[in-house]
Design a protein around this motif. Structure first.
Motif, short mmCIF file in Angstrom:
data_model
loop_
_atom_site.label_atom_id
_atom_site.label_comp_id
_atom_site.label_asym_id
_atom_site.label_seq_id
_atom_site.Cartn_x
_atom_site.Cartn_y
_atom_site.Cartn_z
N GLY A 80 0.83 -1.18 0.18
CA GLY A 80 0.02 -0.22 -0.09
C GLY A 80 0.84 1.25 0.01
O GLY A 80 0.39 2.24 -0.17
N GLN A 81 2.17 1.35 0.22
CA GLN A 81 3.01 2.33 -0.07
C GLN A 81 3.63 2.23 -1.45
O GLN A 81 3.52 1.44 -2.26
N ALA A 82 4.23 3.57 -1.56
CA ALA A 82 4.79 3.66 -2.70
C ALA A 82 6.20 4.54 -2.89
O ALA A 82 6.38 5.40 -2.00
N LYS A 83 7.21 4.34 -3.62
CA LYS A 83 8.19 5.27 -3.79
C LYS A 83 8.05 6.08 -5.34
O LYS A 83 7.63 5.32 -6.14
N TYR A 84 8.52 7.10 -5.18
CA TYR A 84 8.43 7.79 -6.40
C TYR A 84 9.88 8.43 -6.82
O TYR A 84 10.42 9.22 -6.03
N PHE A 85 10.12 8.46 -7.85
CA PHE A 85 11.48 9.08 -8.44
C PHE A 85 11.16 9.94 -9.70
O PHE A 85 10.44 9.79 -10.64
N PHE A 86 12.05 10.83 -9.93
CA PHE A 86 12.24 11.83 -10.85
C PHE A 86 13.56 11.63 -11.53
O PHE A 86 14.46 11.86 -10.68
N ILE A 87 13.43 11.73 -12.71
CA ILE A 87 14.80 11.38 -13.57
C ILE A 87 14.76 12.43 -14.85
O ILE A 87 13.89 12.42 -15.58
N LEU A 88 15.84 13.27 -14.60
CA LEU A 88 15.99 14.16 -15.78
C LEU A 88 17.03 13.97 -16.65
O LEU A 88 18.20 14.19 -16.19
N PHE A 89 16.83 13.88 -18.12
CA PHE A 89 17.90 13.69 -19.06
C PHE A 89 17.89 15.07 -19.68
O PHE A 89 17.20 15.78 -20.23
N ASP A 90 19.18 15.69 -19.98
CA ASP A 90 19.37 16.76 -20.51
C ASP A 90 20.45 16.61 -21.43
O ASP A 90 21.72 16.47 -20.83
N LYS A 91 20.44 16.74 -22.61
CA LYS A 91 21.74 16.76 -23.40
C LYS A 91 22.40 15.49 -23.31
O LYS A 91 23.52 15.38 -23.17
N GLY A 92 21.69 14.28 -23.27
CA GLY A 92 22.37 13.08 -23.27
C GLY A 92 23.07 12.52 -21.82
O GLY A 92 23.54 11.42 -21.50
N LYS A 93 22.76 13.54 -20.68
CA LYS A 93 23.24 13.24 -19.44
C LYS A 93 22.29 13.33 -18.52
O LYS A 93 21.31 14.18 -18.44
N CYS A 94 22.37 12.46 -17.41
CA CYS A 94 21.36 12.40 -16.44
C CYS A 94 21.58 13.46 -15.50
O CYS A 94 22.88 13.74 -14.62
N GLN A 95 20.69 14.70 -15.48
CA GLN A 95 20.80 15.49 -14.65
C GLN A 95 20.52 15.52 -13.23
O GLN A 95 20.89 16.15 -12.23
N GLU A 96 19.33 14.76 -13.14
CA GLU A 96 18.75 14.48 -11.93
C GLU A 96 18.37 13.19 -11.64
O GLU A 96 17.70 12.48 -12.55
#
Length: 178
Positions: A80-96
């Motif tokens: 019943g719980q969850a984990k959430y992730f944000f991933i940002l790619f910019d110019k071919g690199k993982c920024q976040e």
């Protein structure tokens, strides 16, 4: 190669195909616990160390939300719980690559991956293929599937990094769960 990377030769899923890859090692040679900040940082550094990923990544910004739901089997995310992730790619690199306290609305997202914790943890443990899990519906993929399939090889490389190249510590037990 950044100073914290080393070379590792592995037998991909017991296939007999030897691969030598740059592998991120944490300071002091420690392995990172799954879902820890060190683990996220290791994934980010590993992705950014790979020129083949940068070269193949679609240009521009790509915003991805990952939703991992507790399924009563995972000892890491309660039922019943969850984990959430944000991933940002910019110019071919993982920024976040960061954990969120709640999910994001779809505004501005390019992709959303959702599924049970056991499936994501089996992928992290190298027991399951991410793309196959998506195609079989074990992971729900929302976004422009034309772009996703056009970049399937890139997704596969990143999935292999996630599952094969990060030395993950499983303090509460490793899949498969009984």
């Amino acid at each position: 190669m950044p100073s914290s990377l080393s070379r590792r030769t592995s037998d991909f899923r017991g296939s007999g195909n030897k691969r030598t890859e740059d592998t991120e090692k944490l300071a002091g040679g420690n392995m990172a616990d799954i879902y820890s900040i060190d683990w996220y940082d290791t994934l980010k550094a590993l992705v950014n160390s790979r020129e083949d990923i940068s070269a193949r990544a679609p240009q521009g910004q790509w915003r991805i939300c990952v939703e991992i739901a507790g399924d009563g089997k995972s000892p890491y995310i309660g039922n019943g719980q969850a984990k959430y992730f944000f991933i940002l790619f910019d110019k071919g690199k993982c920024q976040e690559y960061k954990e969120l306290s709640e999910t994001m609305d779809g505004k501005g997202l390019d992709f959303r991956f959702s599924g049970p914790a056991t499936v994501f943890e089996e992928i992290a443990a190298g027991m399951r293929d991410f793309i196959e899990a998506g195609l079989r519906g074990a992971i729900r993929i929302r976004g422009d599937m034309r772009i996703f399939m056009k970049n399937a090889e890139l997704v596969k490389i990143m999935s292999e990094l996630y599952s094969q190249q990060v030395d993950t510590q499983w303090p509460k037990g490793r899949p498969p769960y009984v």
